[in-house]
Design an enzyme around this catalytic site. Structure first.
Site, PDB file in Angstrom:
ATOM      1  N   GLY A  10     -21.119   6.162   2.918  1.00  0.00           N
ATOM      2  CA  GLY A  10     -20.119   6.578   1.939  1.00  0.00           C
ATOM      3  C   GLY A  10     -20.590   6.310   0.519  1.00  0.00           C
ATOM      4  N   GLY A  64     -19.193   7.019  -2.341  1.00  0.00           N
ATOM      5  CA  GLY A  64     -18.068   7.256  -3.250  1.00  0.00           C
ATOM      6  C   GLY A  64     -18.092   6.252  -4.387  1.00  0.00           C
ATOM      7  CG  ASN A  65     -14.736   6.070  -6.947  1.00  0.00           C
ATOM      8  OD1 ASN A  65     -15.364   6.849  -7.663  1.00  0.00           O
ATOM      9  ND2 ASN A  65     -13.492   6.306  -6.570  1.00  0.00           N
ATOM     10  CB  VAL A  66     -16.828   0.929  -3.410  1.00  0.00           C
ATOM     11  CG1 VAL A  66     -17.394  -0.473  -3.215  1.00  0.00           C
ATOM     12  CG2 VAL A  66     -15.382   0.842  -3.874  1.00  0.00           C
ATOM     13  CE  LYS A 105      -4.488   0.780   0.189  1.00  0.00           C
ATOM     14  NZ  LYS A 105      -5.531  -0.060  -0.388  1.00  0.00           N
TER      15      LYS A 105
HETATM   16  P1  NAD Z   1     -14.151   7.127  -2.249  1.00  0.00           P
HETATM   17  O1  NAD Z   1     -13.188   8.125  -1.728  1.00  0.00           O
HETATM   18  O2  NAD Z   1     -14.566   7.178  -3.673  1.00  0.00           O
HETATM   19  O3  NAD Z   1     -15.489   7.125  -1.354  1.00  0.00           O
HETATM   20  C1  NAD Z   1     -15.500   7.233   0.033  1.00  0.00           C
HETATM   21  C2  NAD Z   1     -16.709   8.096   0.374  1.00  0.00           C
HETATM   22  O4  NAD Z   1     -16.923   8.032   1.773  1.00  0.00           O
HETATM   23  C3  NAD Z   1     -16.531   9.565   0.015  1.00  0.00           C
HETATM   24  O5  NAD Z   1     -17.644  10.010  -0.743  1.00  0.00           O
HETATM   25  C4  NAD Z   1     -16.455  10.268   1.382  1.00  0.00           C
HETATM   26  O6  NAD Z   1     -16.977  11.578   1.346  1.00  0.00           O
HETATM   27  C5  NAD Z   1     -17.298   9.330   2.220  1.00  0.00           C
HETATM   28  N1  NAD Z   1     -17.061   9.373   3.660  1.00  0.00           N
HETATM   29  C6  NAD Z   1     -15.899   9.490   4.350  1.00  0.00           C
HETATM   30  N2  NAD Z   1     -16.104   9.438   5.665  1.00  0.00           N
HETATM   31  C7  NAD Z   1     -17.433   9.290   5.840  1.00  0.00           C
HETATM   32  C8  NAD Z   1     -18.283   9.172   6.965  1.00  0.00           C
HETATM   33  N3  NAD Z   1     -17.801   9.199   8.211  1.00  0.00           N
HETATM   34  N4  NAD Z   1     -19.614   9.028   6.768  1.00  0.00           N
HETATM   35  C9  NAD Z   1     -20.123   8.998   5.534  1.00  0.00           C
HETATM   36  N5  NAD Z   1     -19.370   9.109   4.408  1.00  0.00           N
HETATM   37  C10 NAD Z   1     -18.052   9.243   4.556  1.00  0.00           C
HETATM   38  O7  NAD Z   1     -13.514   5.700  -1.900  1.00  0.00           O
HETATM   39  P2  NAD Z   1     -13.892   4.276  -2.527  1.00  0.00           P
HETATM   40  O8  NAD Z   1     -12.936   3.963  -3.594  1.00  0.00           O
HETATM   41  O9  NAD Z   1     -15.351   4.223  -2.789  1.00  0.00           O
HETATM   42  O10 NAD Z   1     -13.541   3.321  -1.299  1.00  0.00           O
HETATM   43  C11 NAD Z   1     -14.394   3.223  -0.180  1.00  0.00           C
HETATM   44  C12 NAD Z   1     -13.803   2.231   0.820  1.00  0.00           C
HETATM   45  O11 NAD Z   1     -13.630   0.955   0.208  1.00  0.00           O
HETATM   46  C13 NAD Z   1     -12.402   2.629   1.345  1.00  0.00           C
HETATM   47  O12 NAD Z   1     -12.258   2.188   2.676  1.00  0.00           O
HETATM   48  C14 NAD Z   1     -11.460   1.826   0.456  1.00  0.00           C
HETATM   49  O13 NAD Z   1     -10.213   1.583   1.074  1.00  0.00           O
HETATM   50  C15 NAD Z   1     -12.259   0.544   0.287  1.00  0.00           C
HETATM   51  N6  NAD Z   1     -11.940  -0.209  -0.908  1.00  0.00           N
HETATM   52  C16 NAD Z   1     -12.064   0.363  -2.135  1.00  0.00           C
HETATM   53  C17 NAD Z   1     -11.764  -0.389  -3.276  1.00  0.00           C
HETATM   54  C18 NAD Z   1     -11.942   0.171  -4.650  1.00  0.00           C
HETATM   55  O14 NAD Z   1     -11.912  -0.597  -5.615  1.00  0.00           O
HETATM   56  N7  NAD Z   1     -12.150   1.474  -4.801  1.00  0.00           N
HETATM   57  C19 NAD Z   1     -11.331  -1.711  -3.145  1.00  0.00           C
HETATM   58  C20 NAD Z   1     -11.245  -2.269  -1.863  1.00  0.00           C
HETATM   59  C21 NAD Z   1     -11.548  -1.503  -0.742  1.00  0.00           C
END
Ligand code: NAD
Length: 351
Positions: free
Chosen positions: A173, A175-177, A80
């Site tokens: 959250g 976000g992307n996922v 990481k």
């Molecule tokens: P992202 O940054 O696109 O989305 C995260 C979202 O969470 C953001 O919109 C942010 O504003 C919101 N957020 C942060 N703190 C918050 C809270 N306390 N309450 C509500 N919303 C909150 O990230 P992502 O890529 O969607 O990843 C999300 C999680 O999944 C992370 O922990 C990441 O490590 C994990 N993850 C992601 C992937 C991937 O393929 N993107 C793969 C494995 C694990």
């Protein structure tokens, strides 16, 4: 924090401190374990309060990547990168400098996206290294969507195990996922509640998913069958675990439990917990299969998350232990088996 002691405790291979004054690059790159293959793991950009917080994060995240890759039976290890977001960061230059550093590792570490990093950031990394998963790679697909598909397979297994048919799901959250998962849940006819600390993201997700938007502080204790934490790690501590109304916890957030003992707390309350690194492995599976195994399609491998989750749930019930304990034991067993049989151990061509 004593870095070396923490590395010994985690059995971590290597941590590199990153610094480039002109680019404002500050951060850490951890290669946790390369027994099974090159260390795979994304790049996170975050406003860490101090250096210790960043080091703790990179150690925890890289360790989880090792377990994730081992459990998913991939020829890969865990790594990481965490970068410190600060006013002096010159974004393009910093990601380019990081690309040079990653290239110099000769393939021991393979990077990709994580929280706070955009496609443009990864393109900057990719101008200087081959070892990065780029959104634009032909046929790779959307990594976050693959993660969401994997979470959905894991969630299906939990719902079947708990005998729940149609569920109301709270997504922390958007976000992307979180958003990609919401789209799947919507297609599956689930009712959704969503929260995001970014009000615009929350509003847009609510509109697109036909979901009820609640305040971030309300989402964890929402009156739902399933909680899908898709924000940051550490969201569920012992207090939160005691207040949860959901019967299933299954989301993408890495290191979602604040401390390992929270898994026991959830198990004692009869809450079905899907270990994060088991169900959020979809993106990693796709990346590893695309770059290391040159597979055109990873749908069958993503679907196997269902079977793995079911297996862990059944083993945990049989032995009256937490699902987290079973998942870690299975991942460690694979690593140990490889360490015993060196002919199965990955060697970089240059080593
Ligand atoms: P992202 O940054 O696109 O989305 C995260 C979202 O969470 C953001 O919109 C942010 O504003 C919101 N957020 C942060 N703190 C918050 C809270 N306390 N309450 C509500 N919303 C909150 O990230 P992502 O890529 O969607 O990843 C999300 C999680 O999944 C992370 O922990 C990441 O490590 C994990 N993850 C992601 C992937 C991937 O393929 N993107 C793969 C494995 C694990």
């Amino acid at each position: 924090m004593n870095l070396l002691e923490s590395m010994v405790a985690d059995d971590s291979e290597q941590v590199i401190a990153l610094q480039n004054r002109a680019a404002g690059l500050r951060g850490f790159l951890a290669i946790h374990d390369t027994t099974l293959g090159p260390a795979l793991g994304g790049i996170r950009l975050w406003r860490y309060a101090n250096e210790d917080e960043a080091i703790e994060d990179v150690l925890r995240l890289s360790r989880a990547m090792t377990l994730k890759a081992a459990l998913a039976e991939l020829p890969a290890g865990g790594g990481k990168t965490v970068l410190v977001d600060h006013p002096g960061l010159r974004r393009v230059e910093a990601f380019e400098a990081l690309g040079c550093l990653i290239e110099s590792l000769g393939g021991r570490y393979f990077s990709g996206p994580d929280v706070g990093v955009t496609g443009a950031d990864l393109d900057a990394v990719g101008r200087h290294t081959r070892y990065v998963a780029l959104e634009s790679a032909p046929g790779l697909g959307d990594i976050s969507e693959m993660t969401a598909i994997g979470v959905w397979h894991g969630m299906r297994a939990c719902l079947d195990f708990a005998g729940i048919r149609r569920a109301k799901v709270a997504i922390q959250g958007a976000g992307n996922v979180g958003l990609a998962l919401g789209r799947i849940l919507r297609r599956e006819g689930m009712e959704i509640v969503v929260a995001d600390i970014d009000p615009e993201r929350a509003r847009a997700a609510g509109e697109e998913l036909g979901a009820r938007v609640v305040a971030p502080q309300e989402i964890l204790a929402a009156d739902v069958a399933v909680l899908a934490p898709c924000a940051l790690g550490g969201a569920i501590d012992a207090d939160v675990a005691r207040q949860l109304r959901a019967r299933v916890v299954c989301g993408s957030a890495n290191n979602v439990l604040a401390t390992p003992d929270v898994a026991d707390c959830l198990a004692e309350r009869g809450i079905v917990y899907a270990p994060d690194y088991l169900v959020n492995a979809g993106g990693l599976i796709r990346g590893a299969e695309y770059y290391l195994l040159h597979r055109a399609d990873s749908a069958p491998s993503l679907a196997r998350i269902y079977d793995r989750m079911r297996n862990v749930l059944e083993m945990a019930r049989e032995r009256a232990v937490s699902t987290a304990a079973v998942a870690e034991e299975l991942a460690r067993a694979r690593l140990t088996a490889s360490k015993k049989f060196p002919q199965l151990t990955w060697r970089h061509p240059l080593c």
